[in-house]
Design a protein around this motif. Sequence first.
Motif: not given
Length: 335
Positions: A8, A11, A21, A24
């Motif tokens: 992970w 972002k 969200s 990523d």
Amino acid sequence: MSVTNQKWILKERPNGLVKKSDFDLIEEEITDIKSGEILVKNSYLSFDPTQRMWLTDLPGYLPPVQIDEVVRAGGVGEVVKSKNDDYKVGDLVMGLVGWQQYCVSSCKPEERLRIVPNIVPMPTLLNVLGTTGITAYYGLIELGKPKKGETVLISGAAGATGSVAAQIAKIHGCKVIGIAGGEKKCGWLKEECGIDHVIDYKNSDVKVELPKIATEGIDIYFDNVGGPLLEDVIWYININARILLCGAISSYTSNDVSPGPMNLFNLIIKRATMQGFLVLDYLPKAENAINDISAWLMEGKLKHIEDIQEGLENCPDTLNRLFTGKNYGKQLLKI
């Protein structure tokens, strides 16, 4: 040896509770490691409130996680490849490994992973025998200096660090008051951990209940919560009280700076001290804490529980459990 690593990366900066969200989940191929490096296959990840702070672009005791960097987190895993003479394949190691299946460590001081004996369950290593236990031990014993008969108040008392601190206070002969949320957590503290009094902040008003219970005042406050609760507690401290600032989970998901207590003058009146501390300062002498905690575990004086989620894909939701009260014990994730 080539492996596919899922990880992970950040972002965008979260606002409030994290969302998937904000990250990523990507794959990368790790084809080889350099001289001096090791490759670790992670088994369990640790989730701690401070991880949420690392996702904000604010200064702290560690730099913020940068955009497109792997999310920082502690964990434990097995060395599967080594080009470093200090480590061999099969060694069990723990440290900052990140939200990922595999971790490549340069073994430099800032990335060095600690070899741990493979004689106790991995979740225990990440809980009472890891930084959780070390934090509670040195915060309470070295800074709090508990004396038999004193009154010790612990906020976040059912949490990983708070529950250990509360039980260490009991071992030292103190009267212990815990603050926790929900009947299940409060029941565990009283029935399993032997805490003298527990205030359920979800079903009662701490400001009302605290003076009824702390009739002799508060000598040590081990604070994991911060926020308005700290101000409430300061009114009831005794002369020479010690307030230990371990965490401030009440403000970690907010983008606003929480206002400070308005009654700090009471520290002067009571000749009290208020001190923040970080476990990083005590890691060089962690062995002392681990030895004592191990003995208490074997003697049955120290209880612990782990809340283990499963699947790397569930990292964001697992972090949120710390802030919604869903976690029950030390929050971990099994990969």
